[in-house]
Design a protein around this motif. Structure first.
Motif, PDB file in Angstrom:
ATOM      1  N   ARG A   1       0.838  -1.207   0.000  1.00  0.00           N
ATOM      2  CA  ARG A   1       0.000   0.000   0.000  1.00  0.00           C
ATOM      3  C   ARG A   1       0.872   1.257   0.000  1.00  0.00           C
ATOM      4  O   ARG A   1       0.561   2.242  -0.671  1.00  0.00           O
ATOM      5  CB  ARG A   1      -0.920  -0.002   1.224  1.00  0.00           C
ATOM      6  CG  ARG A   1      -2.105  -0.907   1.054  1.00  0.00           C
ATOM      7  CD  ARG A   1      -3.135  -0.685   2.158  1.00  0.00           C
ATOM      8  NE  ARG A   1      -4.251  -1.578   1.968  1.00  0.00           N
ATOM      9  CZ  ARG A   1      -4.572  -2.568   2.787  1.00  0.00           C
ATOM     10  NH1 ARG A   1      -3.862  -2.761   3.872  1.00  0.00           N
ATOM     11  NH2 ARG A   1      -5.607  -3.336   2.523  1.00  0.00           N
ATOM     12  N   GLN A   2       1.943   1.207   0.778  1.00  0.00           N
ATOM     13  CA  GLN A   2       2.855   2.349   0.811  1.00  0.00           C
ATOM     14  C   GLN A   2       3.477   2.565  -0.562  1.00  0.00           C
ATOM     15  O   GLN A   2       3.574   3.702  -1.033  1.00  0.00           O
ATOM     16  CB  GLN A   2       3.952   2.131   1.866  1.00  0.00           C
ATOM     17  CG  GLN A   2       4.914   3.284   2.000  1.00  0.00           C
ATOM     18  CD  GLN A   2       4.213   4.563   2.448  1.00  0.00           C
ATOM     19  OE1 GLN A   2       3.273   4.535   3.225  1.00  0.00           O
ATOM     20  NE2 GLN A   2       4.662   5.682   1.930  1.00  0.00           N
ATOM     21  N   SER A   3       3.854   1.474  -1.232  1.00  0.00           N
ATOM     22  CA  SER A   3       4.413   1.596  -2.590  1.00  0.00           C
ATOM     23  C   SER A   3       3.371   2.173  -3.546  1.00  0.00           C
ATOM     24  O   SER A   3       3.694   3.028  -4.383  1.00  0.00           O
ATOM     25  CB  SER A   3       4.863   0.228  -3.100  1.00  0.00           C
ATOM     26  OG  SER A   3       5.916  -0.263  -2.328  1.00  0.00           O
ATOM     27  N   LEU A   4       2.120   1.719  -3.434  1.00  0.00           N
ATOM     28  CA  LEU A   4       1.055   2.224  -4.281  1.00  0.00           C
ATOM     29  C   LEU A   4       0.811   3.714  -4.022  1.00  0.00           C
ATOM     30  O   LEU A   4       0.671   4.505  -4.970  1.00  0.00           O
ATOM     31  CB  LEU A   4      -0.239   1.434  -4.051  1.00  0.00           C
ATOM     32  CG  LEU A   4      -1.441   1.860  -4.866  1.00  0.00           C
ATOM     33  CD1 LEU A   4      -1.161   1.715  -6.352  1.00  0.00           C
ATOM     34  CD2 LEU A   4      -2.662   1.049  -4.450  1.00  0.00           C
ATOM     35  N   ASN A   5       0.773   4.100  -2.757  1.00  0.00           N
ATOM     36  CA  ASN A   5       0.583   5.521  -2.435  1.00  0.00           C
ATOM     37  C   ASN A   5       1.720   6.369  -2.981  1.00  0.00           C
ATOM     38  O   ASN A   5       1.496   7.462  -3.518  1.00  0.00           O
ATOM     39  CB  ASN A   5       0.463   5.716  -0.917  1.00  0.00           C
ATOM     40  CG  ASN A   5      -0.837   5.168  -0.370  1.00  0.00           C
ATOM     41  OD1 ASN A   5      -1.804   5.017  -1.113  1.00  0.00           O
ATOM     42  ND2 ASN A   5      -0.857   4.862   0.913  1.00  0.00           N
ATOM     43  N   THR A   6       2.932   5.869  -2.879  1.00  0.00           N
ATOM     44  CA  THR A   6       4.088   6.602  -3.428  1.00  0.00           C
ATOM     45  C   THR A   6       3.975   6.702  -4.942  1.00  0.00           C
ATOM     46  O   THR A   6       4.232   7.771  -5.520  1.00  0.00           O
ATOM     47  CB  THR A   6       5.398   5.878  -3.045  1.00  0.00           C
ATOM     48  OG1 THR A   6       5.467   5.787  -1.632  1.00  0.00           O
ATOM     49  CG2 THR A   6       6.612   6.617  -3.563  1.00  0.00           C
TER      50      THR A   6
ATOM     51  N   ARG B   1      -1.906   8.177 -11.040  1.00  0.00           N
ATOM     52  CA  ARG B   1      -2.850   8.964 -10.246  1.00  0.00           C
ATOM     53  C   ARG B   1      -4.168   9.114 -11.004  1.00  0.00           C
ATOM     54  O   ARG B   1      -5.240   8.925 -10.437  1.00  0.00           O
ATOM     55  CB  ARG B   1      -2.254  10.328  -9.923  1.00  0.00           C
ATOM     56  CG  ARG B   1      -3.092  11.177  -9.004  1.00  0.00           C
ATOM     57  CD  ARG B   1      -2.431  12.485  -8.580  1.00  0.00           C
ATOM     58  NE  ARG B   1      -1.560  13.115  -9.569  1.00  0.00           N
ATOM     59  CZ  ARG B   1      -0.221  13.164  -9.475  1.00  0.00           C
ATOM     60  NH1 ARG B   1       0.402  12.628  -8.448  1.00  0.00           N
ATOM     61  NH2 ARG B   1       0.493  13.754 -10.411  1.00  0.00           N
TER      62      ARG B   1
ATOM     63  N   GLU C   1       1.201   6.626  -6.719  1.00  0.00           N
ATOM     64  CA  GLU C   1       0.115   7.557  -7.048  1.00  0.00           C
ATOM     65  C   GLU C   1       0.561   9.010  -6.867  1.00  0.00           C
ATOM     66  O   GLU C   1       0.168   9.889  -7.639  1.00  0.00           O
ATOM     67  CB  GLU C   1      -1.116   7.274  -6.176  1.00  0.00           C
ATOM     68  CG  GLU C   1      -1.872   6.029  -6.582  1.00  0.00           C
ATOM     69  CD  GLU C   1      -3.068   5.752  -5.670  1.00  0.00           C
ATOM     70  OE1 GLU C   1      -3.323   6.538  -4.745  1.00  0.00           O
ATOM     71  OE2 GLU C   1      -3.731   4.728  -5.895  1.00  0.00           O
ATOM     72  N   ARG C   2       1.352   9.288  -5.854  1.00  0.00           N
ATOM     73  CA  ARG C   2       1.828  10.663  -5.623  1.00  0.00           C
ATOM     74  C   ARG C   2       2.832  11.097  -6.698  1.00  0.00           C
ATOM     75  O   ARG C   2       2.821  12.238  -7.138  1.00  0.00           O
ATOM     76  CB  ARG C   2       2.514  10.751  -4.251  1.00  0.00           C
ATOM     77  CG  ARG C   2       1.606  11.129  -3.125  1.00  0.00           C
ATOM     78  CD  ARG C   2       2.394  11.537  -1.884  1.00  0.00           C
ATOM     79  NE  ARG C   2       3.534  10.678  -1.592  1.00  0.00           N
ATOM     80  CZ  ARG C   2       3.512   9.628  -0.775  1.00  0.00           C
ATOM     81  NH1 ARG C   2       2.398   9.280  -0.182  1.00  0.00           N
ATOM     82  NH2 ARG C   2       4.592   8.904  -0.567  1.00  0.00           N
TER      83      ARG C   2
END
Length: 153
Positions: free
Chosen positions: A92-97, A106, A99-100
């Motif tokens: 999830r952290q990789s996905l959030n990074t 995004r 997306e940012r």
């Protein structure tokens, strides 16, 4: 003369004393026989209870072994679930990074999810507790065209 008095007293009482002695002997024999039967019955009860105790001890030992096994398996399961949760958090952290930092990702993530995919994901969550194979739970969604369009959009 004293001897004759004693002989006369005991001579008349001797049959009564012998009868009393014989009655007492019969009573003691019957009492001993009753006590022997009670002792034998008590010994049989003790033997039966010892056998029952051994069977119960065996069952208790089996249950203790099962408890140890279940505790070990549950501990291993908790460790595996912890590792999975850590891996999911990292993903999830990789996905959030991603997306940012990536505009294309995004934009793709902002699109609405097709209903068939949402139902499929909900069904996976509902089936997670059921005793089904992972392959069966991970079947493709019904609306594969909508899922393919999302990947192209």
């Amino acid at each position: 003369m004293a001897w004759q008095v004693i002989k006369r007293i005991f001579g008349n009482a001797m049959p009564w004393l012998l009868a009393a002695l014989l009655g007492f002997a019969v009573y003691q024999y019957m009492r001993a026989d009753t006590l022997t039967a009670e002792r034998d019955a008590a010994q049989e009860r003790v033997d039966r209870e010892l056998a029952r105790s051994a069977a119960l001890q065996s069952a208790l030992d089996w249950h203790r072994k099962q408890e140890v096994l279940i505790n070990r398996v549950l501990s291993e399961r908790e460790d595996a679930l912890g590792a999975i949760a850590s891996d999911m958090a990292a993903q999830r952290q990789s996905l959030n990074t991603l997306e940012r930092n990536n505009a294309e990702t995004r934009d793709w993530a902002a699109q609405p999810v097709p209903d068939s995919v949402a139902r499929w994901v909900r069904q996976l969550g509902a089936d997670a507790g059921a005793d089904r194979d992972d392959a069966e739970r991970a079947a493709a969604p019904a609306d594969t065209a909508a899922a393919a369009n999302r990947g192209n959009g």
